[in-house]
Design a protein around this motif. Structure first.
Motif, mmCIF file in Angstrom:
data_model
loop_
_atom_site.group_PDB
_atom_site.id
_atom_site.type_symbol
_atom_site.label_atom_id
_atom_site.label_comp_id
_atom_site.label_asym_id
_atom_site.label_seq_id
_atom_site.Cartn_x
_atom_site.Cartn_y
_atom_site.Cartn_z
ATOM 1 N N ARG A 24 0.867 -1.353 0.044
ATOM 2 C CA ARG A 24 -0.052 -0.073 0.001
ATOM 3 C C ARG A 24 0.747 1.198 0.049
ATOM 4 N N VAL A 27 2.534 1.710 -3.475
ATOM 5 C CA VAL A 27 1.542 2.044 -4.399
ATOM 6 C C VAL A 27 1.264 3.598 -4.516
ATOM 7 N N ALA A 28 1.002 4.231 -2.952
ATOM 8 C CA ALA A 28 0.817 5.489 -3.002
ATOM 9 C C ALA A 28 1.840 6.495 -3.168
ATOM 10 N N GLU A 30 4.221 5.667 -5.489
ATOM 11 C CA GLU A 30 4.416 5.793 -6.746
ATOM 12 C C GLU A 30 3.382 6.432 -7.480
ATOM 13 N N ASP A 31 2.013 6.312 -7.143
ATOM 14 C CA ASP A 31 1.223 7.120 -7.567
ATOM 15 C C ASP A 31 1.406 8.559 -7.574
ATOM 16 N N ALA A 32 2.213 9.041 -6.645
ATOM 17 C CA ALA A 32 2.525 10.499 -6.410
ATOM 18 C C ALA A 32 3.802 10.883 -7.350
#
Length: 79
Positions: A24, A27-28, A30-32
């Protein structure tokens, strides 16, 4: 000329107990648009991880704190 800050910054996280764990977090970040080059548990410290973030450490800290993590800069040299 374009300059991009790609310094690696070590952070120490105390993770809350929720489903998704390390995945989690990855992902957070990398999404940023932040890279994570290392994430490893701290020996003898349950729920504590050392994370090496590529990019803006301040943004990473804000994201992780928003997820409920306690974030501190990693001591140098690593323990």
């Amino acid at each position: 000329m374009l300059t991009i800050d790609v310094r690696d910054t070590d952070l120490v996280l105390a993770m809350p107990h929720w489903n998704g764990g390390v995945a989690r977090i990855l992902v957070a970040l990398e999404d940023a648009g932040l890279g994570v080059s290392t994430i490893e548990p701290r020996i003898g410290e349950a729920g504590m991880y050392r994370v090496t973030v590529q990019g803006n450490a301040e943004i990473a800290g804000t994201i992780l704190e928003g997820m409920g993590c306690r974030v501190t800069p990693s001591p140098w040299p690593p323990a």
